[in-house]
Design a protein around this motif. Structure first.
Motif, short mmCIF file in Angstrom:
data_model
loop_
_atom_site.label_atom_id
_atom_site.label_comp_id
_atom_site.label_asym_id
_atom_site.label_seq_id
_atom_site.Cartn_x
_atom_site.Cartn_y
_atom_site.Cartn_z
N LYS A 124 48.81 4.32 32.26
CA LYS A 124 49.87 3.90 33.19
C LYS A 124 50.91 3.05 32.47
O LYS A 124 52.11 3.15 32.76
CB LYS A 124 49.26 3.11 34.35
CG LYS A 124 48.48 3.97 35.33
CD LYS A 124 47.94 3.13 36.49
CE LYS A 124 47.18 4.00 37.48
NZ LYS A 124 46.67 3.23 38.63
N ALA A 125 50.45 2.23 31.54
CA ALA A 125 51.38 1.41 30.76
C ALA A 125 52.33 2.28 29.96
O ALA A 125 53.52 2.00 29.85
CB ALA A 125 50.59 0.48 29.84
N LYS A 126 51.83 3.37 29.41
CA LYS A 126 52.66 4.27 28.60
C LYS A 126 53.80 4.84 29.43
O LYS A 126 54.93 4.97 28.95
CB LYS A 126 51.81 5.43 28.05
CG LYS A 126 50.86 5.04 26.94
CD LYS A 126 50.10 6.26 26.47
CE LYS A 126 49.07 5.91 25.40
NZ LYS A 126 48.30 7.12 24.99
N TYR A 127 53.50 5.19 30.67
CA TYR A 127 54.51 5.84 31.50
C TYR A 127 55.54 4.85 32.05
O TYR A 127 56.65 5.24 32.43
CB TYR A 127 53.85 6.59 32.66
CG TYR A 127 53.15 7.85 32.22
CD1 TYR A 127 53.87 8.94 31.75
CD2 TYR A 127 51.77 7.93 32.25
CE1 TYR A 127 53.24 10.10 31.33
CE2 TYR A 127 51.10 9.08 31.82
CZ TYR A 127 51.84 10.16 31.38
OH TYR A 127 51.22 11.30 30.95
N SER A 128 55.19 3.57 32.11
CA SER A 128 56.12 2.59 32.70
C SER A 128 56.88 1.80 31.65
O SER A 128 57.77 1.02 31.98
CB SER A 128 55.35 1.62 33.60
OG SER A 128 54.41 0.88 32.84
N VAL A 129 56.56 2.01 30.37
CA VAL A 129 57.16 1.18 29.33
C VAL A 129 58.64 1.51 29.12
O VAL A 129 59.04 2.67 29.14
CB VAL A 129 56.38 1.32 28.00
CG1 VAL A 129 56.55 2.69 27.40
CG2 VAL A 129 56.81 0.26 27.01
N GLY A 130 59.46 0.48 29.01
CA GLY A 130 60.88 0.67 28.70
C GLY A 130 61.28 -0.04 27.43
O GLY A 130 62.44 -0.04 27.03
N ASN A 131 60.31 -0.67 26.78
CA ASN A 131 60.55 -1.44 25.58
C ASN A 131 59.77 -0.84 24.43
O ASN A 131 58.54 -0.77 24.47
CB ASN A 131 60.12 -2.91 25.82
CG ASN A 131 60.41 -3.81 24.64
OD1 ASN A 131 60.27 -3.41 23.50
ND2 ASN A 131 60.79 -5.04 24.94
N LYS A 132 60.47 -0.36 23.40
CA LYS A 132 59.79 0.36 22.32
C LYS A 132 58.80 -0.51 21.57
O LYS A 132 57.79 -0.01 21.04
CB LYS A 132 60.82 0.95 21.34
CG LYS A 132 61.65 -0.08 20.60
CD LYS A 132 62.65 0.58 19.66
CE LYS A 132 63.47 -0.44 18.90
NZ LYS A 132 64.44 0.21 17.97
#
Length: 225
Positions: free
Chosen positions: A215-223
């Motif tokens: 879930k974290a992978k899909y919501s991340v906006g910071n590289k």
């Protein structure tokens, strides 16, 4: 410029500009005006890592604010003094200053700032391993902000509550507040999902930990995250 910096989260005026303003207010201004500019100047000294002058300036600002019964300004000054002591690892004095800030904000009817002062005091108590006292103060902050319907502030308080419960080993309550934080601030949910994954790693439930990492992978906006 100082007020704009606080509103838009931009840089403070340069130190020499604030010093010029201070000299002007010392000769032609009111005590309250001087106290305000001294607060900004103290913060500028902190940015320059000139902590001794920062503390001296904060204390002068606090004295002036109390002389004109400006409790709201006194609350902010105490909060910044608390931050200074916190950064120097003087936790007992920092705690005293945050609680003093909360008292002044209460007198000024600034409930939002009062809640955040309780939050800051609670975090100090966590460092001191006084978890029950920390929980009491964080709950007070939660109560105030829930009445104000302040969703941004509530997300921050939920962060504090879940950290306290996780430290106490109460993982079910910690998980509850992690999820509440995600509900209140979905744009910044990646750190929450990663923290939930950490929580389940500690519990030995690797499958659940893996699901939160996904879930974290899909919501991340910071590289970097």
């Amino acid at each position: 410029m100082g007020k704009i910096a606080d509103t838009l989260y931009t840089a403070l005026p340069y130190r020499h500009q604030l010093e010029q303003a201070m000299h002007y207010y010392q000769h032609k201004g009111k005590a309250e005006e001087l106290a305000h500019i001294l607060l900004y100047l103290g913060r500028a000294y902190v940015e320059d890592r000139n902590y001794e002058d920062a503390m001296h300036t904060y204390l002068k600002a606090l004295e002036l604010s109390l002389s004109v019964n400006n409790h709201n300004l006194a609350g902010y000054i105490n909060s910044y003094i608390g931050d200074l002591y916190y950064n120097q690892a003087s936790y007992n004095i920092a705690l005293e200053k945050y609680l003093s800030a909360a008292d002044h904000f209460q007198k000024a009817n600034n409930q939002r700032s009062q809640a955040f002062a309780y939050r800051d005091a609670s975090r100090i108590l966590c460092f001191k391993d006084s978890l029950n006292s920390a929980l009491t103060l964080m709950k007070q902050a939660q109560s105030i902000l829930s009445q104000l319907k302040d969703s941004t502030g509530m997300a921050d308080i939920f962060n504090g509550l879940r950290n306290i419960y996780a430290t106490k080993g109460n993982y079910s309550s910690a998980e509850y507040y992690f999820k509440k934080g995600i509900e209140y601030d979905r744009k910044e949910s990646t750190p929450d999902y990663l923290a939930l994954a950490q929580l389940y790693i500690q519990k030995g439930n690797m499958n659940q930990a893996q699901s939160y990492i996904e879930k974290a992978k899909y919501s991340v906006g910071n590289k970097y995250t």
